[in-house]
Motif scaffolding. Structure first.
Motif, PDB file in Angstrom:
ATOM      1  N   LEU A 197      37.183  40.073  63.298  1.00  7.56           N
ATOM      2  CA  LEU A 197      36.452  41.338  63.306  1.00  7.56           C
ATOM      3  C   LEU A 197      35.372  41.432  62.236  1.00  7.56           C
ATOM      4  CD1 LEU A 197      39.290  43.924  64.051  1.00  7.56           C
ATOM      5  CD2 LEU A 197      37.541  43.040  65.623  1.00  7.56           C
ATOM      6  N   LEU A 205      38.460  43.258  70.316  1.00  6.13           N
ATOM      7  CA  LEU A 205      37.581  44.433  70.252  1.00  6.13           C
ATOM      8  C   LEU A 205      38.246  45.685  70.824  1.00  6.13           C
ATOM      9  CD1 LEU A 205      34.087  42.853  70.982  1.00  6.13           C
ATOM     10  CD2 LEU A 205      35.176  43.320  68.779  1.00  6.13           C
ATOM     11  N   LEU A 215      27.436  34.815  68.225  1.00  7.26           N
ATOM     12  CA  LEU A 215      28.659  34.938  67.424  1.00  7.26           C
ATOM     13  C   LEU A 215      29.185  33.581  66.986  1.00  7.26           C
ATOM     14  CD1 LEU A 215      31.003  37.600  69.094  1.00  7.26           C
ATOM     15  CD2 LEU A 215      29.552  37.846  67.085  1.00  7.26           C
ATOM     16  N   SER A 226      28.424  33.430  72.867  1.00 12.12           N
ATOM     17  CA  SER A 226      29.539  32.893  72.090  1.00 12.12           C
ATOM     18  C   SER A 226      30.134  31.714  72.839  1.00 12.12           C
ATOM     19  CB  SER A 226      30.609  33.966  71.888  1.00 12.12           C
ATOM     20  OG  SER A 226      31.337  34.192  73.094  1.00 12.12           O
ATOM     21  N   CYS A 285      37.604  37.866  71.902  1.00  9.59           N
ATOM     22  CA  CYS A 285      36.982  39.181  71.701  1.00  9.59           C
ATOM     23  C   CYS A 285      37.445  40.181  72.754  1.00  9.59           C
ATOM     24  CB  CYS A 285      35.460  39.061  71.720  1.00  9.59           C
ATOM     25  SG  CYS A 285      34.759  38.449  70.164  1.00  9.59           S
ATOM     26  N   SER A 286      37.799  39.690  73.947  1.00  7.07           N
ATOM     27  CA  SER A 286      38.314  40.605  74.969  1.00  7.07           C
ATOM     28  C   SER A 286      39.653  41.195  74.563  1.00  7.07           C
ATOM     29  CB  SER A 286      38.445  39.874  76.312  1.00  7.07           C
ATOM     30  OG  SER A 286      39.531  38.964  76.305  1.00  7.07           O
ATOM     31  N   LEU A 316      32.149  44.414  76.358  1.00 10.86           N
ATOM     32  CA  LEU A 316      32.496  43.068  76.801  1.00 10.86           C
ATOM     33  C   LEU A 316      31.608  42.587  77.942  1.00 10.86           C
ATOM     34  CD1 LEU A 316      36.398  43.330  76.701  1.00 10.86           C
ATOM     35  CD2 LEU A 316      34.887  42.302  74.983  1.00 10.86           C
ATOM     36  N   SER A 367      32.710  39.943  64.411  1.00  6.88           N
ATOM     37  CA  SER A 367      32.428  40.456  65.759  1.00  6.88           C
ATOM     38  C   SER A 367      32.660  41.953  65.922  1.00  6.88           C
ATOM     39  CB  SER A 367      33.320  39.734  66.782  1.00  6.88           C
ATOM     40  OG  SER A 367      34.677  40.177  66.679  1.00  6.88           O
ATOM     41  N   GLY A 368      33.329  42.592  64.960  1.00  4.32           N
ATOM     42  CA  GLY A 368      33.870  43.929  65.168  1.00  4.32           C
ATOM     43  C   GLY A 368      32.878  45.066  65.251  1.00  4.32           C
ATOM     44  N   THR A 373      35.791  32.177  72.012  1.00  3.36           N
ATOM     45  CA  THR A 373      35.453  33.400  71.282  1.00  3.36           C
ATOM     46  C   THR A 373      35.341  34.586  72.229  1.00  3.36           C
ATOM     47  OG1 THR A 373      34.368  32.254  69.450  1.00  3.36           O
ATOM     48  CG2 THR A 373      33.649  34.511  69.892  1.00  3.36           C
ATOM     49  N   ALA A 432      35.531  35.094  66.598  1.00  6.03           N
ATOM     50  CA  ALA A 432      35.999  36.402  67.057  1.00  6.03           C
ATOM     51  C   ALA A 432      36.574  37.307  65.981  1.00  6.03           C
ATOM     52  CB  ALA A 432      37.062  36.213  68.157  1.00  6.03           C
TER      53      ALA A 432
END
Length: 467
Positions: free
Chosen positions: A70, A102, A65, A90, A98-99, A140, A73-74, A94, A68
């Motif tokens: 979307l 997402l 990645l 990542s 993302c935690s 994740l 990463s989405g 990032t 982050a």
């Protein structure tokens, strides 16, 4: 079955739009996906999210990645849901973002599907989200965080490195080095990701471009330059104007990056008495949590501890849905910062329903608005927006402050490229609307004398002989 032989690059997204970033590297039986983003904007683009990936998700060995957001990463929860079992590499920033993003994306998709079902605004009797919050949380477990500049062995003679890109917390340029075999010259492919600005008030500037045989560049602002206006002053003018008429300023902000920049500007404006003492609300649980993360990575940004304290003291942080709904009953004067930045979903839509019809109020758009989004419609002069199956009249003042963008503009991208000591063999111009990508392509060719072109959606190219 995986393809063997010469290294190839496939453009699975972001080739005819500014969303859906997905690039597939294939070499000696390995498949590496650089970015795994959602398509946004026009319906024909969003429908690609439901289409099968051109390769089986289980056949992808790893995801790398750039950052982050979307549109980069989405799609990861959907990829995992469909059988991907490999690691997602990542930067640490990032992975942390993302935690937040997402699961929130999954929650919003569930919420929108349920709202569409209740209002009967979908052509499906029982609309379903692409993935749920639970799917996102499960995905994740695949993340593997790394430091910038840390060598990363992806197997099969492929190595990766994360290089600072500015833009938002954790954002990276990705350098992939492919080693074909003994005695053969290594091949480096450099992905810009989303390139930040040298003059960004929040983030450090992007690292310089190092020599690479192939460059894959974004072109979000490839056909324009950022306005020379002072974004803080432009923001202050709107707040002062709307406060005088007891109105509400609704600021549509990307929860990661843009919300923090807005809070920084508003805190500075308040400290210098350039805006009145009106209530400010940050109505995005994700933005609240993301702001906390910026303190975890002080080496990536320019905010001092004092300014962090001022930023935190400025707004009322809104987390609960009930408190969000109460804001729609409060009235002005006040400022609400809420996501999403292109009006594609989130709590900001409920604020538009509540305040969009009153000319005393203002709606501020703070960054790029992809074609087909509600934000792009407002920029185009729309007097109503379709929200949850209902046409909502918009009589509020609409203001776009493009100088708040966290992307490098065309001049900055060309200057960044031109400082590289050796030209690449080929530049692929991606991640932009059609005119933006083609305009940047022409400038790269004419001003730098480099080979460049805009690839087609789903095109695959041989990296040994890039064309």
């Amino acid at each position: 079955m995986k393809d063997d032989g010469a290294p190839r690059l496939g453009f699975l997204g972001a080739t005819d739009s500014v969303t859906g970033s997905r690039y597939l590297i294939e070499h000696e039986g390995r498949r590496i996906l650089v970015d795994c983003g959602l398509f946004q904007g026009y319906k024909k683009l969003r429908e690609r999210n439901r289409a099968p990936l051109p390769v089986a998700p289980a056949s992808v060995d790893a995801v790398v990645l750039t950052h982050a957001h979307l549109d980069h990463s989405g799609y990861i929860p959907a990829l995992v849901k469909q059988g991907f079992r490999g690691p997602v590499h990542s930067t640490s920033g990032t992975a942390d973002l993302c935690s937040l993003l997402l699961p929130d994306s999954g929650h919003l998709q569930e919420e929108e599907a349920e709202t569409s079902r209740l209002r009967g605004s979908s052509r499906h009797a029982s609309p379903q989200p692409l993935y749920t919050a639970r799917d996102a949380v499960d995905s994740l477990a695949h993340f593997r965080p790394h430091a910038f500049r840390e060598p990363l062995d992806l197997g099969g003679g492929i190595e990766a490195e994360f290089v600072p890109a500015g833009h938002i917390l954790g954002a990276a340029q990705v350098r992939l080095t492919i080693r074909p075999g003994a005695g053969e010259r290594p091949l480096t492919v450099h992905f810009t990701g989303d390139l930040g600005r040298n003059d960004d008030p929040l983030m450090n500037p992007p690292a310089p471009l190092e020599p690479a045989r192939v460059l894959v560049t974004e072109s979000t602002y490839g056909d324009r330059a950022h306005p020379q206006e002072d974004p803080a002053e432009a923001l202050g003018e709107v707040v002062r104007r709307v406060a005088k008429r007891n109105g509400v300023v609704v600021i549509a902000a990307f929860a990661v990056g843009r919300a923090e920049t807005l809070m920084l500007h508003l805190a500075r404006l308040r400290r210098s008495n350039r805006i009145p003492d009106v209530p400010v609300y940050l109505n995005s649980p994700m933005a609240v949590d993301a702001t906390d993360l910026y303190q975890k990575y002080p080496e990536e940004h320019r905010i001092s501890e004092r300014e962090f304290r001022e930023m935190y003291a400025l707004p009322c942080m809104v987390r609960e849905a009930d408190d969000s709904r109460l804001l729609n009953l409060r009235g002005g004067p006040m400022v609400i910062i809420s996501a999403s930045g292109m009006l594609t979903g989130g709590r900001v839509l409920h604020h538009l329903e509540a305040y969009g019809d009153d000319p005393r109020n203002a709606i501020i758009l703070t960054g790029y608005q992809a074609g087909g989004t509600r934000g792009a419609s407002l920029l185009g002069g729309a007097t109503s927006l379709r929200i949850y199956g209902r046409d909502v009249p918009i009589r509020a003042e609409v203001v776009s402050i493009q100088s708040l963008s966290a992307h490098a503009d065309a001049d900055a991208i060309l200057h960044w490229m031109g400082a590289c000591p050796r030209r690449p063999e080929m530049v692929y111009v991606t991640h932009g609307e059609v005119n933006a990508s083609d305009t940047l392509r022409r400038r790269i060719q004419h001003e730098l004398g480099w080979r460049a072109r805009v690839p087609e959606h789903l095109e695959r190219v041989d990296l040994d002989e890039p064309r």
